[in-house]
Design a protein around this motif. Structure first.
Motif, PDB file in Angstrom:
ATOM      1  N   ALA A  30       0.784  -1.096  -0.002  1.00 20.71           N
ATOM      2  CA  ALA A  30       0.146   0.200   0.026  1.00 20.71           C
ATOM      3  C   ALA A  30       0.871   1.323   0.068  1.00 20.71           C
ATOM      4  N   LEU A  31       1.983   1.161   0.737  1.00 22.97           N
ATOM      5  CA  LEU A  31       2.865   2.355   0.957  1.00 22.97           C
ATOM      6  C   LEU A  31       3.598   2.587  -0.615  1.00 22.97           C
ATOM      7  N   PHE A  32       3.944   1.618  -1.014  1.00 22.27           N
ATOM      8  CA  PHE A  32       4.587   1.864  -2.462  1.00 22.27           C
ATOM      9  C   PHE A  32       3.493   2.169  -3.721  1.00 22.27           C
ATOM     10  N   ALA A  33       2.326   1.719  -3.471  1.00 22.73           N
ATOM     11  CA  ALA A  33       1.470   2.201  -4.435  1.00 22.73           C
ATOM     12  C   ALA A  33       1.082   3.702  -4.282  1.00 22.73           C
ATOM     13  N   GLN A  55      -3.497  -0.152 -12.685  1.00 25.20           N
ATOM     14  CA  GLN A  55      -4.454  -1.292 -13.445  1.00 25.20           C
ATOM     15  C   GLN A  55      -3.679  -2.767 -13.404  1.00 25.20           C
ATOM     16  N   HIS A  56      -2.186  -2.385 -13.441  1.00 26.50           N
ATOM     17  CA  HIS A  56      -1.433  -3.555 -13.162  1.00 26.50           C
ATOM     18  C   HIS A  56      -1.722  -4.229 -11.708  1.00 26.50           C
ATOM     19  N   ARG A  57      -1.605  -3.276 -10.739  1.00 30.78           N
ATOM     20  CA  ARG A  57      -1.806  -3.947  -9.329  1.00 30.78           C
ATOM     21  C   ARG A  57      -3.130  -4.635  -9.229  1.00 30.78           C
ATOM     22  N   MET A  58      -4.312  -4.126  -9.622  1.00 27.64           N
ATOM     23  CA  MET A  58      -5.600  -4.527  -9.490  1.00 27.64           C
ATOM     24  C   MET A  58      -5.677  -5.650 -10.440  1.00 27.64           C
ATOM     25  N   ALA A  59      -4.940  -5.858 -11.580  1.00 31.43           N
ATOM     26  CA  ALA A  59      -4.911  -7.111 -12.240  1.00 31.43           C
ATOM     27  C   ALA A  59      -4.280  -8.080 -11.576  1.00 31.43           C
ATOM     28  N   VAL A  60      -2.943  -7.935 -11.177  1.00 33.36           N
ATOM     29  CA  VAL A  60      -2.456  -9.024 -10.184  1.00 33.36           C
ATOM     30  C   VAL A  60      -3.158  -9.410  -8.979  1.00 33.36           C
ATOM     31  N   ALA A 116       4.327  -5.255  -4.338  1.00 32.38           N
ATOM     32  CA  ALA A 116       5.214  -4.345  -3.586  1.00 32.38           C
ATOM     33  C   ALA A 116       6.439  -4.167  -4.188  1.00 32.38           C
ATOM     34  N   ALA A 117       7.295  -5.003  -4.734  1.00 33.36           N
ATOM     35  CA  ALA A 117       8.196  -4.885  -5.469  1.00 33.36           C
ATOM     36  C   ALA A 117       8.082  -4.250  -6.742  1.00 33.36           C
ATOM     37  N   GLY A 118       7.087  -4.323  -7.483  1.00 28.98           N
ATOM     38  CA  GLY A 118       6.664  -3.655  -8.887  1.00 28.98           C
ATOM     39  C   GLY A 118       6.507  -2.321  -8.633  1.00 28.98           C
ATOM     40  N   SER A 119       5.680  -1.883  -7.614  1.00 27.48           N
ATOM     41  CA  SER A 119       5.363  -0.526  -7.306  1.00 27.48           C
ATOM     42  C   SER A 119       6.511   0.015  -6.705  1.00 27.48           C
ATOM     43  N   ALA A 120       7.459  -0.429  -6.007  1.00 23.48           N
ATOM     44  CA  ALA A 120       8.697   0.209  -5.660  1.00 23.48           C
ATOM     45  C   ALA A 120       9.652   0.420  -7.148  1.00 23.48           C
TER      46      ALA A 120
END
Length: 212
Positions: free
Chosen positions: A121-124, A150-155, A184-188
């Motif tokens: 959530a923090l990285f998002a 959209q990628h976060r929600m798809a995952v 988390a890793a992808g958002s970072a």
């Protein structure tokens, strides 16, 4: 195209356009639609907490998609429907941060790793911060990934579907945990890519005499 508007292919979907056109003729405002996205996310978050229920996971998937649908329709009603307001940019951003936090934190508690949910959530939130900061310094807002909203929600949607299969097969629940780690890793990484793009834009603006 508006540089500060997220490029979304579903805006051209005829059913989405028709729904937006219908809502534009009613008393429903874009801000109310934006807030509805957070409400759907809250319901989805409660559903996520019941990890062993196939019905709850299905409800979480539906709520995630309704959240995304609201994110598309609010802009269509505001721009194409002629209902833009001075407070629109605030309602366009704040409910999104609430929605992301509710869903990702709930997923973390459901996976028995609350810290990972909070980290995701923090990285998002930071991905959005970098994007909006770019707009604040006069640059186009960058919606690039690899883990944009959209990628976060798809995952997360895929993880819920996989969890339904795990429950049906009576297997341990690992897909939700893996999806949170990926988010988390992808958002970072997205924070890094957007920051680099912003620096590139700022350097380009400094070298462009017309912009200066």
């Amino acid at each position: 195209m508006n540089d500060n508007r997220r490029p979304i292919e579903s805006r051209s979907n005829r059913y989405v356009v028709a729904l937006a056109a219908f809502l534009a003729r009613t008393r429903v405002t874009p801000n109310q639609i934006s807030c509805a996205s957070a409400v759907f996310a809250g319901i989805g978050a409660l559903a996520l907490l019941r990890l062993d229920s196939i019905v709850s996971m299905a409800m979480a998937i539906v709520c995630i998609q309704l959240r995304l649908l609201c994110n598309v329709i609010d802009g269509l009603v505001a721009v194409e429907g002629g209902k833009k307001s001075i407070t629109g940019p605030i309602f366009n951003e704040f409910p999104d941060r609430v929605a992301d936090t509710c869903l990702l934190v709930a997923a973390g508690y459901a996976a028995n790793v609350p810290s990972l949910g909070w980290a995701a959530a923090l990285f998002a939130a930071l991905t959005a911060y970098v994007r909006v900061f770019g707009g604040a310094v006069g640059m186009p807002q960058r919606f690039i990934g690899p883990m944009a909203k959209q990628h976060r929600m798809a995952v997360l949607t895929f993880a819920c579907a996989a969890t339904m299969l795990e429950t049906w097969l009576n297997r341990g629940h690992v897909c939700l945990l893996a999806s949170l780690a990926l988010i988390a890793a992808g958002s970072a990484l997205t924070c890094v890519t957007r920051t680099r793009a912003l620096i590139h834009d700022l350097n380009g603006a400094q070298e462009d005499p017309e912009h200066a």
